[in-house]
Design a protein around this motif. Structure first.
Motif, mmCIF file in Angstrom:
data_model
loop_
_atom_site.group_PDB
_atom_site.id
_atom_site.type_symbol
_atom_site.label_atom_id
_atom_site.label_comp_id
_atom_site.label_asym_id
_atom_site.label_seq_id
_atom_site.Cartn_x
_atom_site.Cartn_y
_atom_site.Cartn_z
ATOM 1 N N ALA A 185 -32.758 -32.262 5.831
ATOM 2 C CA ALA A 185 -31.775 -30.897 5.484
ATOM 3 C C ALA A 185 -30.782 -29.885 6.963
ATOM 4 N N SER A 186 -31.847 -30.175 7.887
ATOM 5 C CA SER A 186 -30.953 -29.511 8.634
ATOM 6 C C SER A 186 -29.848 -30.528 9.654
ATOM 7 N N ALA A 187 -30.022 -31.970 9.746
ATOM 8 C CA ALA A 187 -28.891 -33.205 9.518
ATOM 9 C C ALA A 187 -28.013 -33.285 9.348
ATOM 10 N N ASN A 188 -28.331 -33.078 8.083
ATOM 11 C CA ASN A 188 -26.925 -32.937 6.898
ATOM 12 C C ASN A 188 -25.971 -32.029 7.648
ATOM 13 N N ILE A 189 -26.919 -30.815 7.313
ATOM 14 C CA ILE A 189 -25.977 -29.550 7.904
ATOM 15 C C ILE A 189 -24.656 -30.478 9.275
ATOM 16 N N GLN A 190 -25.528 -30.233 10.109
ATOM 17 C CA GLN A 190 -24.484 -30.388 11.376
ATOM 18 C C GLN A 190 -23.888 -31.853 11.204
ATOM 19 N N ALA B 281 -39.978 -40.096 20.185
ATOM 20 C CA ALA B 281 -39.839 -41.241 19.903
ATOM 21 C C ALA B 281 -39.371 -41.327 17.972
ATOM 22 N N GLU B 282 -40.383 -40.729 17.082
ATOM 23 C CA GLU B 282 -39.823 -40.567 15.823
ATOM 24 C C GLU B 282 -38.279 -39.447 15.532
ATOM 25 N N PHE B 283 -37.865 -38.559 16.264
ATOM 26 C CA PHE B 283 -37.001 -37.853 16.144
ATOM 27 C C PHE B 283 -35.408 -38.600 17.246
ATOM 28 N N LYS B 284 -36.100 -39.285 17.422
ATOM 29 C CA LYS B 284 -34.728 -40.357 18.100
ATOM 30 C C LYS B 284 -34.802 -41.677 16.353
ATOM 31 N N LYS B 285 -36.123 -42.173 16.004
ATOM 32 C CA LYS B 285 -35.609 -43.588 15.224
ATOM 33 C C LYS B 285 -34.716 -42.089 14.019
ATOM 34 N N ARG B 286 -35.019 -41.257 14.061
ATOM 35 C CA ARG B 286 -34.888 -40.645 12.591
ATOM 36 C C ARG B 286 -32.875 -39.753 12.940
ATOM 37 N N PHE B 287 -32.876 -39.740 14.181
ATOM 38 C CA PHE B 287 -31.667 -38.462 14.580
ATOM 39 C C PHE B 287 -31.504 -39.226 15.284
ATOM 40 N N GLY B 288 -31.039 -40.047 15.867
ATOM 41 C CA GLY B 288 -31.106 -40.012 17.001
ATOM 42 C C GLY B 288 -28.897 -40.830 17.601
ATOM 43 N N GLN B 289 -28.355 -40.988 16.516
ATOM 44 C CA GLN B 289 -27.429 -40.918 16.622
ATOM 45 C C GLN B 289 -26.294 -39.694 16.340
ATOM 46 N N LEU B 290 -27.079 -39.081 15.443
ATOM 47 C CA LEU B 290 -27.091 -37.118 15.580
ATOM 48 C C LEU B 290 -26.277 -36.700 17.195
ATOM 49 N N LEU B 291 -27.768 -36.817 18.130
ATOM 50 C CA LEU B 291 -28.108 -36.126 19.359
ATOM 51 C C LEU B 291 -26.545 -36.597 19.727
ATOM 52 N N VAL B 292 -26.289 -37.933 20.091
ATOM 53 C CA VAL B 292 -24.561 -38.827 20.163
ATOM 54 C C VAL B 292 -23.864 -37.993 20.070
ATOM 55 N N ASP B 293 -23.531 -38.280 18.674
ATOM 56 C CA ASP B 293 -22.398 -37.621 17.795
ATOM 57 C C ASP B 293 -22.235 -36.148 18.279
ATOM 58 N N THR B 294 -23.142 -35.108 18.494
ATOM 59 C CA THR B 294 -23.141 -33.911 18.675
ATOM 60 C C THR B 294 -22.796 -33.772 20.222
ATOM 61 N N GLY B 295 -23.351 -34.372 20.957
ATOM 62 C CA GLY B 295 -22.486 -34.527 22.951
ATOM 63 C C GLY B 295 -23.991 -34.640 23.242
ATOM 64 N N TYR B 296 -25.638 -34.456 22.710
ATOM 65 C CA TYR B 296 -26.864 -33.963 23.533
ATOM 66 C C TYR B 296 -27.286 -35.444 24.288
ATOM 67 N N GLU B 297 -26.897 -36.445 23.467
ATOM 68 C CA GLU B 297 -27.279 -37.630 24.010
ATOM 69 C C GLU B 297 -26.335 -38.686 24.643
ATOM 70 N N THR B 298 -25.773 -39.635 25.511
ATOM 71 C CA THR B 298 -25.349 -40.239 25.268
ATOM 72 C C THR B 298 -25.780 -42.197 24.551
ATOM 73 N N GLY B 299 -24.561 -42.272 24.565
ATOM 74 C CA GLY B 299 -24.739 -43.312 23.398
ATOM 75 C C GLY B 299 -25.779 -44.136 24.682
#
Length: 168
Positions: free
Chosen positions: A57-62, A150-168
């Motif tokens: 739900a939080s990811a969908n908002i972002q 590991a679980e967070f990255k699996k589910r939301f890793g791309q969103l962290l990249v898209d929002t600038g919090y991690e690099t690809g």
């Protein structure tokens, strides 16, 4: 004129954990059930539970905010920038929104609504019972185990990249 303030989704999850488990008023069955579930688990299991049950739900908002920004419908500001440079970042928001506020008035408004003023504590001084728990960014590092990472990255890793919090 629209803008959004995005926060590292990992910090959002940790904030949700403490809010739901301790500080949020029980205003619905959803909160009551979440509190009961979290109080029956250790922190790691509780955070994994929230990733599973409420993370999307939080990811969908972002995702919706990012779409709006990409389409030129809104401008993105980062929560971490706001708390690191309150006066400067809020001045950018005011300028973007074309609101006429004197620098002195804006400084007063920002100061009156700062973490320290609202909580009575300095950022980093934690009170898990307060809605204003800690007032810092990056606190997720103190709570994420390797399993959670590991679980967070699996589910939301791309969103962290898209929002600038991690690099690809």
């Amino acid at each position: 004129v629209k803008f959004v303030v995005v926060r590292d989704l990992r910090d959002t999850l940790v904030s949700l954990y403490f809010s739901l488990k301790v500080s949020h008023k029980v205003i619905s069955d959803n909160v009551a059930e979440g509190r009961q579930a979290l109080n029956e688990m250790n922190e790691e299991d509780g955070l994994l539970f929230l990733i599973e049950e409420r993370g999307q739900a939080s990811a969908n908002i972002q995702h919706s905010w990012l779409r709006a920004c990409r389409m030129g419908e809104a401008r993105l500001f980062r929560y971490e920038d706001l708390i690191a440079n309150e006066q400067e970042e809020f001045a950018k928001i005011i300028e973007y929104c074309q609101i006429e506020v004197s620098p002195a008035k804006l400084a007063g408004i920002v100061n009156e609504n700062s973490f320290s003023k609202k909580s009575g504590r300095q950022p980093g001084e934690e009170n898990v019972s307060s809605h204003y728990r800690k007032g810092v960014s990056g606190d997720w590092r103190n709570h994420f185990t390797d399993r959670i990472k590991a679980e967070f990255k699996k589910r939301f890793g791309q969103l962290l990249v898209d929002t600038g919090y991690e690099t690809g």
